[in-house]
Design a protein around this motif. Structure first.
Motif, mmCIF file in Angstrom:
data_model
loop_
_atom_site.group_PDB
_atom_site.id
_atom_site.type_symbol
_atom_site.label_atom_id
_atom_site.label_comp_id
_atom_site.label_asym_id
_atom_site.label_seq_id
_atom_site.Cartn_x
_atom_site.Cartn_y
_atom_site.Cartn_z
ATOM 1 N N PRO A 156 -68.265 101.242 71.707
ATOM 2 C CA PRO A 156 -69.069 100.118 71.226
ATOM 3 C C PRO A 156 -68.437 99.467 70.001
ATOM 4 C CG PRO A 156 -70.070 102.192 70.576
ATOM 5 C CD PRO A 156 -68.889 102.549 71.428
ATOM 6 N N CYS A 160 -72.526 95.734 69.069
ATOM 7 C CA CYS A 160 -73.313 96.508 70.037
ATOM 8 C C CYS A 160 -74.478 97.183 69.311
ATOM 9 C CB CYS A 160 -72.463 97.586 70.699
ATOM 10 S SG CYS A 160 -71.201 96.992 71.825
ATOM 11 N N ARG A 225 -71.702 101.442 74.442
ATOM 12 C CA ARG A 225 -71.509 99.988 74.514
ATOM 13 C C ARG A 225 -72.769 99.309 75.021
ATOM 14 N NH1 ARG A 225 -65.575 98.224 76.561
ATOM 15 N NH2 ARG A 225 -66.314 96.270 75.721
ATOM 16 N N CYS A 229 -73.463 92.769 74.961
ATOM 17 C CA CYS A 229 -72.946 92.450 73.611
ATOM 18 C C CYS A 229 -72.216 91.100 73.623
ATOM 19 C CB CYS A 229 -71.999 93.559 73.142
ATOM 20 S SG CYS A 229 -71.216 93.196 71.549
ATOM 21 N N CYS A 232 -68.082 92.182 72.456
ATOM 22 C CA CYS A 232 -67.153 92.939 73.305
ATOM 23 C C CYS A 232 -67.430 92.779 74.801
ATOM 24 C CB CYS A 232 -67.086 94.405 72.890
ATOM 25 S SG CYS A 232 -68.580 95.349 73.161
#
Ligand SMILES: [Zn+2]
Length: 243
Positions: A156, A160, A225, A229, A232
Motif C-alpha cells: 500500500p 491507501c 492496498r 486508491c 497507486c
C-alpha cells in the motif's frame, strides 16, 4: 557478520544511494546511521538553518552551528564526512516541492521521509509511486510517531491509508506541540532499519508501526492496498504538476 545482512547485503549497501528529505530530528538520526553502516552515497535536502531550539533533538548539530546559523544540510554533511569519509555525501540547501521532486529521486534506491509537514509527504508519495521508488514514511509529534515502508507495486501507499491530507491544523507540528527528544532518533532508527531491508532486497511485509515511547506503546498494524486508491490504483498523481 550479522546473518540478516551478510556479506552480500553489505555489498548492496555500498552500491546504494539514499535520499533523506529533511535534516531535522529524523533526518539527523537517519543520516548518521546510514553513513555509519557504509551506505554508498547519500543526498540530504533541507532549506532551513540550525537554531538553538533544534539542538535538543537534532543530534548532528551543536551550539556553534546554531550561532553561525549554518544551513542544516551543509552542517550535517560536514559532520557526516568526519564519521565516514568514504560515503559520497551531497547536501542540497533547497525546499522539496512538486516541481523538483522527480528530479531529486532520479537514480535513488530509497527515499527517507524526514519532513516536518504533511503536504510534502503526499508529494513524495505521488513521485515515488509514479517512478516505482521505495520510500519510508515516518513522523513524530509530541510523544507519538508513525512509520511505514512504502513499496510501490507490492504494498500500500500513503494514500491507501490516508486518502486525503488532513488539514494542517489537525496535525500539530513539533514547533507547536513540542517533541520528546528520544522520539525522533527512535522513529529515524526504525525507518533506517526498513530502508536496510529494502536495499538488501529483503523488505518487510507491509505494515504501519504506531509508537509512543512515553507510554511504552508499540503497535504493528497490518495494512494492505486499497483497490480504489487514487494514487497507486488509479494512477492519478494529484500532488504533482500536470504536464
Ligand atoms: Zn495507494
Amino acid at each position: 557478520m550479522l546473518p540478516e545482512i551478510g556479506h552480500d547485503g553489505q555489498e548492496r549497501l555500498l552500491r546504494s544511494k539514499a535520499l533523506i528529505i529533511g535534516s531535522g530530528g529524523l533526518g539527523c538520526a537517519q543520516a548518521q546511521l546510514l553513513v555509519r553502516a557504509g551506505l554508498g552515497s547519500l543526498v540530504l535536502v533541507d532549506s532551513d538553518v540550525v537554531e538553538i531550539e533544534n539542538v535538543h533533538r537534532q543530534v548532528l548539530f551543536d551550539e556553534e552551528d546554531a550561532k553561525l546559523r549554518r544551513p542544516k544540510a551543509e552542517a550535517a554533511a560536514s559532520k557526516l564526512r568526519r564519521v565516514n569519509s568514504e560515503v559520497g555525501i551531497e547536501p542540497m540547501v533547497m525546499k522539496v516541492t512538486a516541481d523538483n521532486i522527480l528530479e531529486l529521486i532520479e537514480g535513488i534506491d530509497v527515499v527517507l521521509d524526514a519532513t516536518d509537514n504533511i503536504e510534502t509527504r503526499y508529494v513524495i508519495n505521488d513521485a515515488c509511486v509514479l517512478r516505482n521508488t521505495p520510500w519510508v514514511y515516518g513522523g513524530i509529534s509530541g510523544t507519538q510517531g508513525l512509520v511505514m515502508p512504502v513499496l510501490p507495486q507490492s504494498g500500500p501507499c500513503l494514500r491507501c491509508l490516508f486518502p486525503e491530507p488532513p488539514p494542517s491544523s489537525a496535525l500539530p507540528t513539533v514547533d507547536v506541540a513540542g517533541v520528546v527528544n528520544t522520539g525522533p532518533p527512535l522513529i529515524g532508527s526504525l525507518q533506517v532499519t526498513a530502508a536496510f531491508r529494502i536495499l538488501i532486497g529483503s523488505p518487510a511485509d507491509p505494515h504501519l508501526l504506531s509508537i509512543d515511547p512515553w507510554r511504552s506503546s508499540f503497535r504493528r498494524i497490518e495494512v494492505s492496498r486499497e483497490p480504489s486508491c487514487r494514487c497507486c490504483a488509479q494512477r492519478s498523481f494529484e500532488f504533482l504538476p500536470v504536464d
